[in-house]
Design an enzyme around this catalytic site. Structure first.
Site, PDB file in Angstrom:
ATOM      1  N   GLU A  46      10.067  -8.097 -11.614  1.00  7.90           N
ATOM      2  CA  GLU A  46       9.697  -7.162 -10.539  1.00  7.90           C
ATOM      3  C   GLU A  46      10.178  -7.721  -9.196  1.00  7.90           C
ATOM      4  O   GLU A  46      10.060  -8.916  -8.938  1.00  7.90           O
ATOM      5  CB  GLU A  46       8.168  -7.041 -10.505  1.00  7.90           C
ATOM      6  CG  GLU A  46       7.622  -6.187  -9.383  1.00  7.90           C
ATOM      7  CD  GLU A  46       6.094  -6.299  -9.235  1.00  7.90           C
ATOM      8  OE1 GLU A  46       5.541  -7.409  -9.432  1.00  7.90           O
ATOM      9  OE2 GLU A  46       5.474  -5.283  -8.899  1.00  7.90           O
ATOM     10  N   ASN A 106       8.495   1.020  -6.204  1.00  7.28           N
ATOM     11  CA  ASN A 106       8.662  -0.285  -6.833  1.00  7.28           C
ATOM     12  C   ASN A 106       9.344  -0.015  -8.183  1.00  7.28           C
ATOM     13  O   ASN A 106       8.701   0.446  -9.124  1.00  7.28           O
ATOM     14  CB  ASN A 106       7.287  -0.936  -7.010  1.00  7.28           C
ATOM     15  CG  ASN A 106       7.378  -2.382  -7.447  1.00  7.28           C
ATOM     16  OD1 ASN A 106       8.399  -2.810  -7.971  1.00  7.28           O
ATOM     17  ND2 ASN A 106       6.315  -3.127  -7.260  1.00  7.28           N
ATOM     18  N   LYS A 123       7.233   2.235 -10.640  1.00  2.63           N
ATOM     19  CA  LYS A 123       5.883   1.727 -10.967  1.00  2.63           C
ATOM     20  C   LYS A 123       4.809   2.769 -10.702  1.00  2.63           C
ATOM     21  O   LYS A 123       4.688   3.264  -9.576  1.00  2.63           O
ATOM     22  CB  LYS A 123       5.627   0.454 -10.150  1.00  2.63           C
ATOM     23  CG  LYS A 123       4.340  -0.286 -10.473  1.00  2.63           C
ATOM     24  CD  LYS A 123       4.286  -1.566  -9.633  1.00  2.63           C
ATOM     25  CE  LYS A 123       3.112  -2.462  -9.966  1.00  2.63           C
ATOM     26  NZ  LYS A 123       3.172  -3.735  -9.191  1.00  2.63           N
ATOM     27  N   GLU A 142       0.495  -3.336  -1.945  1.00  2.00           N
ATOM     28  CA  GLU A 142       1.405  -2.397  -2.640  1.00  2.00           C
ATOM     29  C   GLU A 142       1.063  -0.943  -2.344  1.00  2.00           C
ATOM     30  O   GLU A 142       1.952  -0.099  -2.258  1.00  2.00           O
ATOM     31  CB  GLU A 142       1.371  -2.652  -4.145  1.00  2.00           C
ATOM     32  CG  GLU A 142       2.112  -3.907  -4.538  1.00  2.00           C
ATOM     33  CD  GLU A 142       2.384  -3.949  -6.026  1.00  2.00           C
ATOM     34  OE1 GLU A 142       3.076  -3.067  -6.540  1.00  2.00           O
ATOM     35  OE2 GLU A 142       1.885  -4.899  -6.667  1.00  2.00           O
ATOM     36  N   CYS A 168       4.938  -4.865 -13.775  1.00  2.00           N
ATOM     37  CA  CYS A 168       3.793  -5.724 -13.468  1.00  2.00           C
ATOM     38  C   CYS A 168       2.446  -5.121 -13.840  1.00  2.00           C
ATOM     39  O   CYS A 168       2.075  -5.094 -14.988  1.00  2.00           O
ATOM     40  CB  CYS A 168       3.823  -6.156 -12.014  1.00  2.00           C
ATOM     41  SG  CYS A 168       2.687  -7.549 -11.735  1.00  2.00           S
ATOM     42  N   ASN A 193       4.986 -10.063 -10.727  1.00  2.00           N
ATOM     43  CA  ASN A 193       4.660 -11.064  -9.697  1.00  2.00           C
ATOM     44  C   ASN A 193       3.138 -11.125  -9.687  1.00  2.00           C
ATOM     45  O   ASN A 193       2.490 -10.259  -9.091  1.00  2.00           O
ATOM     46  CB  ASN A 193       5.100 -10.620  -8.299  1.00  2.00           C
ATOM     47  CG  ASN A 193       6.594 -10.699  -8.055  1.00  2.00           C
ATOM     48  OD1 ASN A 193       7.081 -11.524  -7.290  1.00  2.00           O
ATOM     49  ND2 ASN A 193       7.332  -9.804  -8.684  1.00  2.00           N
TER      50      ASN A 193
HETATM   51  N1  CDT Z   1       2.640  -7.166  -8.686  1.00  2.00           N
HETATM   52  C1  CDT Z   1       1.524  -6.819  -9.322  1.00  2.00           C
HETATM   53  O1  CDT Z   1       1.362  -5.686  -9.765  1.00  2.00           O
HETATM   54  N2  CDT Z   1       0.582  -7.786  -9.442  1.00  2.00           N
HETATM   55  C2  CDT Z   1      -0.712  -7.537 -10.021  1.00  2.00           C
HETATM   56  C3  CDT Z   1      -1.734  -8.346  -9.332  1.00  2.00           C
HETATM   57  C4  CDT Z   1      -2.706  -7.462  -8.744  1.00  2.00           C
HETATM   58  S1  CDT Z   1      -3.917  -8.329  -7.832  1.00  2.00           S
HETATM   59  C5  CDT Z   1      -4.304  -7.206  -6.609  1.00  2.00           C
HETATM   60  C6  CDT Z   1      -0.781  -7.814 -11.508  1.00  2.00           C
HETATM   61  O2  CDT Z   1      -1.343  -6.984 -12.226  1.00  2.00           O
HETATM   62  O3  CDT Z   1      -0.351  -8.862 -11.956  1.00  2.00           O
END
Ligand code: CDT
Length: 309
Positions: A46, A106, A123, A142, A168, A193
């Site tokens: 991502e 995204n 996304k 986000e 993600c 991430n």
């Molecule tokens: N990038 C991403 O979607 N990260 C999320 C962390 C969310 S914490 C607010 C994940 O699900 O890993």
């Protein structure tokens, strides 16, 4: 056997100050390794091209837009596409997409071996918040910088199989896999991430966060009898640690390859798409066993409403 030799190209940290060109140079090094190992497909994480910028609170839209790509490929990523085409390897990578009519997504794309973009996914499940949150140890904006994806969860016939994508946080939601499963998906590629620390629960153990990372992709693979290629951007970005643990999961839900480091690292596996057949024809034969007359709430209701006391 219908085998795709997949390379999961985990990326180490990308600092705010790193240029797209510097990142692409690292991506090219991983691509060289994948070419050397005869891979059919390389999957990057991502927002591969930049730091995970949603951790930074910005109010100037012009500044926000500097993190987005207006075209793909573009000047910075052209060398990647050119090398992939020259060596007949397909690419999947994530980036922040700014459309011609001003929408922000995204996004993850999939090319064929000729470098044509054959699939685009935006996304759907955007985590975090839209306004500055002083209660959090760090921000996850986000919902401020992206719109929810508007393309659903399509799958594509590519590389001799049926391939889908996710990004993600999507991997934590069973609906993501099932909607693709209902289209016969044989391989799902995704990038992430994921902060090593829960910004709202400092005491949450890093081990638990890694357990959840693997739990969801293993469950999604098993319950839909498909391969899942799950690729991290990892390591410490400007003081903010991200988990690693990139993994390739087979249709039994078993991790068959896993990254060992928190840096740029390639893991490779021969994924036989015919290995998805047994599960799809037996325990997860959807046509035979699903009971959609009892699943209405899944699409009728968003939040949980407990019964009255
Ligand atoms: N990038 C991403 O979607 N990260 C999320 C962390 C969310 S914490 C607010 C994940 O699900 O890993």
């Amino acid at each position: 056997m219908r085998t795709i030799r997949v390379a999961a190209a985990q990326m180490g940290p990308i600092q705010k100050a790193d240029s797209r060109q510097a990142v692409v140079a690292r991506m090219l090094a991983l691509l060289d390794q994948a070419i050397g190992q005869g891979c059919d497909l390389i999957v990057y994480p991502e927002l591969t091209l930049t730091t995970f910028f949603p951790r930074w609170y910005m109010t100037d839209q012009a500044e926000v837009d500097t993190w987005f790509e207006r075209a793909m490929p573009n000047e910075a990523t052209r060398p990647l596409f050119d090398k992939a085409v020259a060596h007949k390897i397909a690419l999947s990578l994530g980036y922040a997409e700014l459309t011609e009519d001003g929408h922000h997504f995204n996004t993850q794309i999939l090319t064929d071996k000729a470098g044509t973009i054959v699939g685009k996914y935006r996304k759907v499940h955007l985590p975090g918040h839209a306004e500055y949150d002083p209660e959090r140890a760090f921000q996850h904006l986000e919902k401020r910088y992206f719109e929810p994806g508007d393309l659903g969860f399509p799958v594509w016939r590519a590389l001799g199989g049926i391939i889908g994508m996710a990004v993600c946080n999507d991997r934590r939601w069973p609906e993501t896999y099932r909607v693709m499963g209902l289209q016969g998906v044989e391989m799902i590629v995704l990038g992430y991430n994921t902060p090593s620390v829960n910004s709202q629960k400092a005491e949450e153990a890093g081990d638990l966060r890694m357990f959840h990372n693997h739990l969801v992709v293993q469950a999604g693979a098993y319950q839909n009898s498909c391969w899942v290629v799950s690729v991290a951007k990892a390591g410490v970005e400007d003081g903010h640690p991200l988990i690693a643990g990139s993994a390739i999961v087979n249709p039994d839900g078993v991790i068959v390859a896993q990254a060992k480091t928190e840096g740029d690292e390639l893991i490779v596996h021969d994924c036989d798409l015919d290995a998805t057949r047994f599960g799809k024809e037996t325990i997860f034969n959807f046509a035979r066993h699903r009971r959609i007359e009892h699943y209405g709430l899944i699409t009728e209701r968003t939040g949980a409403i407990p019964p009255p006391e």
